[in-house]
Design a protein around this motif. Structure first.
Motif, PDB file in Angstrom:
ATOM      1  N   GLY A  29       0.843  -1.454   0.211  1.00  0.00           N
ATOM      2  CA  GLY A  29       0.203  -0.083   0.072  1.00  0.00           C
ATOM      3  C   GLY A  29       1.017   1.636  -0.104  1.00  0.00           C
ATOM      4  N   LEU A  30       1.893   1.572  -0.075  1.00  0.00           N
ATOM      5  CA  LEU A  30       2.698   2.459  -0.488  1.00  0.00           C
ATOM      6  C   LEU A  30       2.917   3.005  -1.983  1.00  0.00           C
ATOM      7  CD1 LEU A  30       5.835   0.596   2.167  1.00  0.00           C
ATOM      8  CD2 LEU A  30       4.656   3.203   2.480  1.00  0.00           C
ATOM      9  N   ASN A  31       3.090   4.100  -1.873  1.00  0.00           N
ATOM     10  CA  ASN A  31       3.282   4.760  -3.208  1.00  0.00           C
ATOM     11  C   ASN A  31       3.822   4.096  -3.895  1.00  0.00           C
ATOM     12  OD1 ASN A  31       4.844   6.673  -5.353  1.00  0.00           O
ATOM     13  ND2 ASN A  31       2.842   7.595  -4.763  1.00  0.00           N
ATOM     14  N   GLU A  32       3.717   4.290  -5.500  1.00  0.00           N
ATOM     15  CA  GLU A  32       4.714   3.506  -6.525  1.00  0.00           C
ATOM     16  C   GLU A  32       6.237   4.166  -6.541  1.00  0.00           C
ATOM     17  OE1 GLU A  32       2.940   5.851 -10.239  1.00  0.00           O
ATOM     18  OE2 GLU A  32       2.199   3.897 -10.186  1.00  0.00           O
ATOM     19  N   ALA A  33       5.890   4.814  -6.518  1.00  0.00           N
ATOM     20  CA  ALA A  33       7.896   5.649  -5.916  1.00  0.00           C
ATOM     21  C   ALA A  33       8.353   5.993  -4.679  1.00  0.00           C
ATOM     22  CB  ALA A  33       7.467   6.499  -7.301  1.00  0.00           C
ATOM     23  N   ALA A  34       8.009   4.696  -4.047  1.00  0.00           N
ATOM     24  CA  ALA A  34       8.562   4.531  -2.954  1.00  0.00           C
ATOM     25  C   ALA A  34      10.637   4.649  -3.089  1.00  0.00           C
ATOM     26  CB  ALA A  34       7.389   3.997  -1.784  1.00  0.00           C
ATOM     27  N   CYS A  35      10.967   5.077  -1.737  1.00  0.00           N
ATOM     28  CA  CYS A  35      12.461   4.444  -2.109  1.00  0.00           C
ATOM     29  C   CYS A  35      13.224   4.239  -1.237  1.00  0.00           C
ATOM     30  CB  CYS A  35      12.761   5.572  -2.618  1.00  0.00           C
ATOM     31  SG  CYS A  35      14.336   5.620  -3.707  1.00  0.00           S
ATOM     32  N   GLY A  36      14.145   5.296  -0.854  1.00  0.00           N
ATOM     33  CA  GLY A  36      14.854   5.346   0.495  1.00  0.00           C
ATOM     34  C   GLY A  36      13.834   4.494   2.182  1.00  0.00           C
ATOM     35  N   ILE A  37      14.282   3.717   2.617  1.00  0.00           N
ATOM     36  CA  ILE A  37      13.821   3.652   4.195  1.00  0.00           C
ATOM     37  C   ILE A  37      14.839   3.554   5.643  1.00  0.00           C
ATOM     38  CG2 ILE A  37      13.417   0.785   5.657  1.00  0.00           C
ATOM     39  CD1 ILE A  37      13.572  -0.074   2.785  1.00  0.00           C
ATOM     40  N   TYR A  38      14.756   4.042   6.637  1.00  0.00           N
ATOM     41  CA  TYR A  38      15.161   4.092   7.787  1.00  0.00           C
ATOM     42  C   TYR A  38      14.470   2.988   9.258  1.00  0.00           C
ATOM     43  CZ  TYR A  38      18.308   6.544  11.013  1.00  0.00           C
ATOM     44  OH  TYR A  38      19.085   6.409  12.442  1.00  0.00           O
ATOM     45  N   VAL A  39      15.400   2.852   9.867  1.00  0.00           N
ATOM     46  CA  VAL A  39      14.654   1.659  10.863  1.00  0.00           C
ATOM     47  C   VAL A  39      15.164   2.201  11.658  1.00  0.00           C
ATOM     48  CG1 VAL A  39      15.419  -0.863  12.124  1.00  0.00           C
ATOM     49  CG2 VAL A  39      15.504  -0.203   9.436  1.00  0.00           C
ATOM     50  N   MET A  40      14.141   2.354  12.971  1.00  0.00           N
ATOM     51  CA  MET A  40      14.486   3.223  13.962  1.00  0.00           C
ATOM     52  C   MET A  40      13.604   1.923  15.509  1.00  0.00           C
ATOM     53  SD  MET A  40      13.858   7.298  15.342  1.00  0.00           S
ATOM     54  CE  MET A  40      12.179   6.901  15.562  1.00  0.00           C
ATOM     55  N   GLU A  41      14.002   2.389  16.175  1.00  0.00           N
ATOM     56  CA  GLU A  41      13.332   1.418  17.914  1.00  0.00           C
ATOM     57  C   GLU A  41      11.999   2.777  18.208  1.00  0.00           C
ATOM     58  OE1 GLU A  41      14.187  -1.307  18.321  1.00  0.00           O
ATOM     59  OE2 GLU A  41      15.462  -1.943  17.219  1.00  0.00           O
ATOM     60  N   LYS A  42      10.770   1.964  18.263  1.00  0.00           N
ATOM     61  CA  LYS A  42       9.981   3.331  19.312  1.00  0.00           C
ATOM     62  C   LYS A  42      10.649   3.631  20.380  1.00  0.00           C
ATOM     63  CE  LYS A  42       6.067  -0.258  17.266  1.00  0.00           C
ATOM     64  NZ  LYS A  42       5.029  -0.486  17.892  1.00  0.00           N
ATOM     65  N   THR A  43      11.078   3.044  21.006  1.00  0.00           N
ATOM     66  CA  THR A  43      11.777   4.229  22.418  1.00  0.00           C
ATOM     67  C   THR A  43      12.354   4.765  22.410  1.00  0.00           C
ATOM     68  OG1 THR A  43      13.350   2.085  22.659  1.00  0.00           O
ATOM     69  CG2 THR A  43      11.248   1.719  23.911  1.00  0.00           C
ATOM     70  N   ALA A  44      12.832   4.997  20.384  1.00  0.00           N
ATOM     71  CA  ALA A  44      14.008   6.496  20.455  1.00  0.00           C
ATOM     72  C   ALA A  44      13.480   7.941  20.346  1.00  0.00           C
ATOM     73  CB  ALA A  44      14.860   5.596  19.140  1.00  0.00           C
ATOM     74  N   TRP A  45      11.920   7.641  20.476  1.00  0.00           N
ATOM     75  CA  TRP A  45      10.720   8.381  19.367  1.00  0.00           C
ATOM     76  C   TRP A  45       9.772   8.436  20.389  1.00  0.00           C
ATOM     77  CZ3 TRP A  45       6.684   7.970  15.763  1.00  0.00           C
ATOM     78  CH2 TRP A  45       6.417   9.167  15.650  1.00  0.00           C
ATOM     79  N   ASN A  46      10.603   9.221  21.884  1.00  0.00           N
ATOM     80  CA  ASN A  46       9.510   9.513  22.381  1.00  0.00           C
ATOM     81  C   ASN A  46       9.648  10.320  24.238  1.00  0.00           C
ATOM     82  OD1 ASN A  46       7.680   8.239  24.839  1.00  0.00           O
ATOM     83  ND2 ASN A  46       9.176   7.590  25.787  1.00  0.00           N
ATOM     84  N   PRO A  47       8.895  11.718  23.252  1.00  0.00           N
ATOM     85  CA  PRO A  47       8.437  12.804  23.383  1.00  0.00           C
ATOM     86  C   PRO A  47       8.191  13.030  25.159  1.00  0.00           C
ATOM     87  CG  PRO A  47       8.588  12.866  21.195  1.00  0.00           C
ATOM     88  CD  PRO A  47       8.120  11.685  21.222  1.00  0.00           C
ATOM     89  N   GLY A  48       7.047  12.224  24.699  1.00  0.00           N
ATOM     90  CA  GLY A  48       6.390  11.769  26.611  1.00  0.00           C
ATOM     91  C   GLY A  48       5.028  12.294  26.100  1.00  0.00           C
ATOM     92  N   GLN A  49       4.496  11.916  27.285  1.00  0.00           N
ATOM     93  CA  GLN A  49       2.121  12.552  26.702  1.00  0.00           C
ATOM     94  C   GLN A  49       2.159  14.653  27.042  1.00  0.00           C
ATOM     95  OE1 GLN A  49       0.426  10.635  29.899  1.00  0.00           O
ATOM     96  NE2 GLN A  49      -1.857  11.676  29.247  1.00  0.00           N
ATOM     97  N   PRO A  50       1.482  14.553  26.451  1.00  0.00           N
ATOM     98  CA  PRO A  50       1.199  16.031  26.334  1.00  0.00           C
ATOM     99  C   PRO A  50       0.238  16.222  27.526  1.00  0.00           C
ATOM    100  CG  PRO A  50       0.388  14.890  23.813  1.00  0.00           C
ATOM    101  CD  PRO A  50       1.016  13.853  24.583  1.00  0.00           C
TER     102      PRO A  50
END
Length: 505
Positions: free
Chosen positions: A385-406
């Protein structure tokens, strides 16, 4: 919160008809407390973004807590995939460069490379194929709000930029490297000859600018492009570059080239930062991106229209074999473009494959491969279901993206009958405000209400809104008021996303 409704002598004029009505108002304020949803994303199969329900990897692989950032082609956005469910859970828009010279070749702006910022609050992205000067910009976009933060102008390139990586894959680095897809003389001449007559082509020789491709270094702290490194090792002027990788020691870089006699060029990264060697190209391949299994000294290079992944021995720069992606996808049109090793696990590999027809005709698929046996991979997960011209991939742990609860707070404003029809039908409107003390909140949605006296909200869930730190947003909830009710209490429920978590309030 309590909403009081009482008869009085106020005049409420609607459609020029005087009415004796109803308005007394109790205003209350309160904090909104919440807890994280157990399931990240919250959209699920067939959810808000229409993502496919594909093969989720086994928990035993240890990748369920990962996010994939996908450069999502000519949709001009970055798709975020929750690997645990293999569903698309978010999109971050990237400014679209205007069409320049290349639409005459049937080419249009596409996002090709993406990485998150050092603090994970934003993304950097590069694109190509508009033929406009903005194809040479490095974009930074806030993830929570989808707003552009800045652009870093890079060396002018007719084609644009492809791969994007932190220096030696160190996500704390200030140096961000972009792969310049500049057109050399042979490529420019081919493009001129192929230019559509309907767009004024073929173009006279020398119309399209010839520039040197390679790796462009960028300082994030100063917001400037710094050093441009040529990948034209053989001196033929053709150095349209797409892939960026390094060996384990960070001393040698590996650049993959699209239109050249070589497909992988080595760069003396610890010393002169010049091209020092090459690996011959695969016949018929238009090479794209690459990734390194560093502990195994293996480089995986996507072969585009050739349908294969090339496996290169990094110690000898020799090809050891290929992986036929047309067999793994059961699609003779499969074209591998983006590729990324799972961090810390050199036996697992993500690959972006375009032109996989089912169930999304012409769309792209991300596949997770077990490459314990490099030339006999096993599919362990996929999402379509991605765009037909999708290209680059970056992998990251969810815990690395954790600004906290608003920290969200709710206030109640005006209570009113919006129209004569609403009054007749007992539909009462109540304005609410939601303020955010931080961090940034995305897709803040009033999901429903719990009310007394038989009252029911009729227009929830609301449309989602992004609320930045110190910002606020207005919402209107409509309630159906049963006959005879003069007051009721309401509890408002909401959700908001921050980083890799959706919070409930």
């Amino acid at each position: 919160m309590k909403v009081a409704i009482s008869e009085n002598k106020w005049q409420f004029l609607m459609l020029a008809v005087p009415l004796v009505l109803i308005l007394a108002l109790a205003i209350a304020t309160g904090s909104m407390s919440g807890a994280a949803d157990a399931a990240y994303g919250g959209y699920g199969c067939g959810g808000a973004y229409g993502s496919g329900c594909d093969q989720a990897p086994s928990a035993s692989l240890g990748v369920s807590d990962q996010l994939l950032y996908i450069a999502n082609g000519d949709d001009s956005n970055v798709a975020i995939i929750d690997v645990g469910t293999m569903n698309i859970v978010d999109y971050v828009p990237v400014p679209r460069a205007p069409d320049g010279l290349l639409p005459g070749l049937g080419m249009h702006w596409e996002i090709h490379g993406v990485v998150p910022s050092n603090d994970r609050a934003s993304i950097y992205a590069v694109g190509a194929l508009s033929g406009d000067a903005n194809s040479s910009d490095l974009y930074q976009v806030d993830i929570a709000t989808g707003t552009e933060i800045r652009r870093i102008p890079m060396t002018g390139s007719l084609v644009g930029y492809c791969g994007l990586e932190y220096d030696v894959n160190d996500t704390t680095s200030d140096n961000l490297v972009a792969a310049d897809m500049a057109a050399g003389p042979g490529v420019a001449a081919s493009l001129e000859a192929a230019y559509s007559p309907a767009a004024g082509g073929p173009l006279p020789p020398g119309t399209l600018p010839v520039t040197q491709g390679g790796w462009q270094e960028n300082s994030l702290s100063t917001g400037t492009a710094t050093n441009h490194i040529s990948t034209d090792f053989d001196g033929d002027g053709e150095s349209s570059t797409c892939g960026i990788s390094w060996n384990a020691a960070g001393t040698v870089g590996y650049a993959s080239l699209m239109w050249d006699a070589a497909n992988s060029v080595t760069i003396d990264w610890a010393g002169t930062k010049t091209a020092t060697g090459e690996n011959p190209a695969l016949p018929g391949a238009v090479i794209h991106q690459n990734t390194a299994a560093k502990s195994r000294d293996l480089l995986f290079v996507t072969g585009g229209t050739s349908g294969v992944l090339e496996v290169v021995d990094m110690t000898t720069n020799a090809t050891v074999g290929t992986i036929d992606m047309t067999l793994l996808t059961n699609s003779v049109t499969a074209e591998p473009h983006g590729v990324e090793i799972v961090p810390g696990e050199d036996n697992l590999l993500y690959v972006m494959v375009r032109q996989v027809p089912d169930p999304y005709p012409g769309g792209a698929t991300v596949m997770l491969l077990d490459i314990t046996s490099p030339l006999a991979p096993v599919v362990k997960g996929s999402v379509q279901g991605l765009n037909e011209a999708a290209c680059g991939i970056y992998v990251m742990e969810k815990t690395a993206w954790n600004p906290g609860q608003p920290a969200l707070s709710l206030s109640m404003g005006t209570v009113y009958w919006a129209t004569m029809a609403d009054y007749t039908n007992g539909i009462l409107s109540v304005d609410f405000g939601i303020a955010n003390a931080g961090p940034d909140a995305k897709d803040v949605t009033i999901t429903g209400t719990v009310n007394s006296a038989g009252v029911a909200s009729v227009n929830t869930p609301s449309l989602p809104q992004n609320i930045a730190t110190a910002g606020s947003a207005a919402y209107t909830v409509e309630y159906h008021i049963p006959s005879g009710v003069i007051a009721f209490s309401t509890t408002v429920h909401a959700t908001a996303q921050s980083g890799a978590t959706i919070y409930s309030y």
